[in-house]
Write an enzyme that holds these catalytic residues in place. Structure first.
Site, short mmCIF file in Angstrom:
data_model
loop_
_atom_site.label_atom_id
_atom_site.label_comp_id
_atom_site.label_asym_id
_atom_site.label_seq_id
_atom_site.Cartn_x
_atom_site.Cartn_y
_atom_site.Cartn_z
N ASN A 23 0.79 -1.22 0.00
CA ASN A 23 0.00 0.00 0.00
C ASN A 23 0.83 1.28 0.00
O ASN A 23 0.31 2.35 -0.27
CB ASN A 23 -1.00 -0.03 1.16
CG ASN A 23 -2.08 -1.06 0.90
OD1 ASN A 23 -2.22 -1.54 -0.24
ND2 ASN A 23 -2.82 -1.42 1.92
N ARG A 92 -8.54 -0.80 -7.45
CA ARG A 92 -9.07 0.52 -7.08
C ARG A 92 -7.97 1.55 -6.90
O ARG A 92 -8.15 2.75 -7.14
CB ARG A 92 -9.81 0.43 -5.75
CG ARG A 92 -10.91 -0.61 -5.70
CD ARG A 92 -11.48 -0.64 -4.32
NE ARG A 92 -11.92 0.68 -3.96
CZ ARG A 92 -13.02 1.23 -4.45
NH1 ARG A 92 -13.77 0.55 -5.28
NH2 ARG A 92 -13.38 2.44 -4.12
N CYS A 116 -16.75 -3.37 -5.22
CA CYS A 116 -15.66 -4.10 -4.56
C CYS A 116 -16.26 -5.34 -3.92
O CYS A 116 -17.46 -5.38 -3.65
CB CYS A 116 -15.02 -3.19 -3.50
SG CYS A 116 -14.02 -4.09 -2.32
N PRO A 122 -16.90 4.30 -2.01
CA PRO A 122 -17.01 5.50 -2.85
C PRO A 122 -15.69 6.27 -2.96
O PRO A 122 -14.78 6.05 -2.16
CB PRO A 122 -18.06 6.33 -2.10
CG PRO A 122 -17.98 5.86 -0.69
CD PRO A 122 -17.61 4.41 -0.74
C1 EPZ Z 1 -6.70 1.83 1.74
O1 EPZ Z 1 -7.86 1.78 0.92
C2 EPZ Z 1 -5.99 0.47 1.55
N1 EPZ Z 1 -5.67 0.30 0.16
C3 EPZ Z 1 -6.92 -0.66 2.00
O2 EPZ Z 1 -6.18 -1.88 1.96
C4 EPZ Z 1 -7.34 -0.44 3.44
O3 EPZ Z 1 -8.32 -1.40 3.78
C5 EPZ Z 1 -7.96 0.98 3.61
O4 EPZ Z 1 -7.05 1.99 3.13
C6 EPZ Z 1 -8.27 1.30 5.06
O5 EPZ Z 1 -7.13 1.20 5.85
C7 EPZ Z 1 -4.55 0.90 -0.33
O6 EPZ Z 1 -3.82 1.60 0.34
C8 EPZ Z 1 -4.25 0.65 -1.78
P1 EPZ Z 1 -10.00 4.62 2.68
P2 EPZ Z 1 -8.68 3.13 0.60
O7 EPZ Z 1 -10.18 5.68 1.65
O8 EPZ Z 1 -7.75 4.24 0.41
C9 EPZ Z 1 -14.67 5.67 3.06
C10 EPZ Z 1 -5.68 -4.11 1.40
O9 EPZ Z 1 -6.22 -5.14 1.86
N2 EPZ Z 1 -14.45 6.59 1.92
O10 EPZ Z 1 -9.15 4.91 3.84
O11 EPZ Z 1 -9.64 2.81 -0.49
C11 EPZ Z 1 -14.55 4.20 2.64
O12 EPZ Z 1 -15.73 3.71 2.09
C12 EPZ Z 1 -6.55 -2.90 1.03
O13 EPZ Z 1 -4.47 -3.99 1.26
C13 EPZ Z 1 -15.48 7.39 1.49
O14 EPZ Z 1 -16.58 7.36 2.04
O15 EPZ Z 1 -9.51 3.28 1.98
C14 EPZ Z 1 -14.17 3.53 3.94
O16 EPZ Z 1 -15.30 3.23 4.68
C15 EPZ Z 1 -8.01 -3.21 1.02
N3 EPZ Z 1 -15.27 8.22 0.42
C16 EPZ Z 1 -13.32 4.58 4.62
O17 EPZ Z 1 -13.62 5.83 3.99
C17 EPZ Z 1 -14.05 8.29 -0.22
O18 EPZ Z 1 -13.89 9.05 -1.17
C18 EPZ Z 1 -11.82 4.34 4.54
O19 EPZ Z 1 -11.46 4.17 3.19
C19 EPZ Z 1 -13.00 7.47 0.24
C20 EPZ Z 1 -13.22 6.63 1.32
#
Ligand code: EPZ
Length: 420
Positions: A23, A92, A116, A122
């Site tokens: 990541n 993603r 997903c 989102p």
């Molecule tokens: C990162 O995803 C990681 N991926 C994920 O790891 C990890 O699960 C996640 O962070 C949480 O720690 C990478 O770094 C490539 P977020 P990301 O934006 O960036 C909401 C793995 O297994 N949200 O922190 O997509 C979202 O729905 C992967 O290695 C919005 O609502 O996660 C979630 O509930 C899977 N709107 C929360 O925020 C947005 O525009 C956290 O998501 C963005 C996010």
């Protein structure tokens, strides 16, 4: 498609070297677009997601070379500012090209990620952030079409702490005119490392490692070389493997501080853990005690370790509850663990787990990266044979997992070519 065939019941013993962080790498690679020159990422893990990101960047005109875990990216020849659906649907994290393309070239056409395995994810915060920096954004035909002569610094306060949105907006803001302040920024080590990478390219960022980032835009950045941080989730997965199988394992090339929430919980289960600057040793107890966890943003217990913890609690000496506050429905591994004899009940975003004395091998199906890791772990402790199908999910995020496990004494084989 490959599967893993595991004969369980052997304690893991010995030492294992942890790879570079997936990541972090998936953020650094698009960030290199900002430099306009040759960046070298040492300690890059050999993963399917890294190959996918490479193909996406190559389609934009980046030349890429990977040798001995050193990834060299030359971004001088970028001539296309688009991330097509064909690439984005595979991963993603492809959305991470939006910020750098807008920041350096003032234009980007990026496919929306789509669904997903475990529910809605989102990207509204990414889009709102770019709009606040002055980008004109149109959502049409499943694409984010963005333009800006030059982005302008702004104050951005995220409703939700998002790893991806923090990284993307930061990468856009480093070349913007004026100052950007990001409030409720993510604290995950991969984001802190991305900020340090941008600073080593000449960016000006204050408040790194805090929830308030202040970015003074500069006119240009230059290439840089870095050693990518180790993968704390791969490390956590191996710690749980040792705890589950009743072994003694040493992890090398780790940053223990990145795993403090996981280490604390493992100590509560009865494991003994010692660490130095770059090593952790775990000694498992005869039987794991039940311990509740609640997955939350860093430095809380990581959601990417939730499935692995569920597998551990499946054989604990009592009941526990595993709750996920980041992804309410990231529980696709549970029906498969139940096929192995686990006693688990799902209640909204919490799994109630009654530990059983033993699991029994069966055929189980991978659904996503961390769910498949939990099935491998359960297979290591289950009696008889477990077959984990569709392990291409695992290859996305674990480098050579079966040979690393075999070196610790596990009986695990990759079988290729069957349709399931
Ligand atoms: C990162 O995803 C990681 N991926 C994920 O790891 C990890 O699960 C996640 O962070 C949480 O720690 C990478 O770094 C490539 P977020 P990301 O934006 O960036 C909401 C793995 O297994 N949200 O922190 O997509 C979202 O729905 C992967 O290695 C919005 O609502 O996660 C979630 O509930 C899977 N709107 C929360 O925020 C947005 O525009 C956290 O998501 C963005 C996010």
């Amino acid at each position: 498609m490959d599967k893993f065939v595991i004969h369980g019941g052997r304690p893991l013993n010995g030492s294992v070297a942890i790879s570079g962080a997936k990541n972090a790498t998936l953020a650094l690679m698009p960030a290199a677009l900002l430099s306009g020159g040759v960046c070298r990422l040492r300690n890059t893990p050999l993963l399917r997601d890294v190959t996918t990101m490479s193909a996406l960047l190559q389609s934009m005109g980046v030349s890429i070379d990977m040798r001995d875990n050193i990834l060299t990216l030359d971004t001088a020849g970028v001539n296309k500012y688009e991330a097509p659906y064909e690439h984005v649907k595979k991963m993603r994290a492809s959305i991470y090209v939006l910020g750098p393309l807008l920041g350096r070239f003032g234009k980007a056409k990026v496919s929306m990620p789509g669904g997903c395995a475990w529910g809605p994810r989102p990207v509204n915060l990414h889009i709102e952030g770019m709009r606040k920096l002055g980008a004109e954004i149109d959502l049409k035909g499943g694409y984010i079409v963005a333009e800006a002569k030059r982005l302008k610094g702004a104050k951005i306060n995220f409703d939700v702490s998002s790893v991806g949105a923090t990284g993307n907006v930061m990468m856009a803001a480093v070349l913007a005119q004026g100052t950007t302040v990001i409030e409720n920024a993510a604290l995950e080590p991969e984001i802190t490392f991305l900020a340090e990478f941008l600073v080593s390219m000449g960016a000006s960022i204050d408040g790194i490692g805090t929830t308030t980032l202040e970015i003074q835009g500069v006119d240009a950045l230059h290439p840089t070389d870095v050693d990518t941080i180790p993968d704390r989730i791969e490390a956590g997965t191996f710690l749980v493997a040792a705890a589950l199988t009743g072994g003694t394992v040493t992890l090398t090339g780790v940053i223990p501080g990145h795993l403090s929430a996981v280490i604390r919980k493992l100590e509560d289960t009865g494991c003994r853990l010692t660490s130095t600057d770059d090593m952790i040793t775990i000694i498992a107890p005869r039987r794991i005690s039940p311990v509740d966890v609640t997955a939350a943003v860093y430095p809380g217990f990581p959601t990417d370790m939730q499935a692995q913890w569920t597998a551990l609690m499946a054989v604990a000496s009592g009941a526990s509850v595993v709750t996920d506050t980041i992804y309410a429905d990231r529980f696709k591994h549970i029906p498969e663990l139940i096929r192995l004899g686990a006693d688990i009940e799902l209640k909204e975003n919490a799994a109630v787990i009654r530990g059983v004395d033993h699991l029994t091998g069966a055929k189980v199906m991978s659904t996503d990266l961390r769910a498949s890791a939990s099935l491998i772990l359960a297979g290591l402790v289950a009696e008889n044979t477990t077959e984990v199908l569709r392990v291409y999910h695992l290859d996305r995020g674990y480098e050579r997992i079966e040979s690393k496990l075999r070196a610790l004494g596990a009986d695990i084989q990759r079988v290729s070519g069957e349709e399931f």
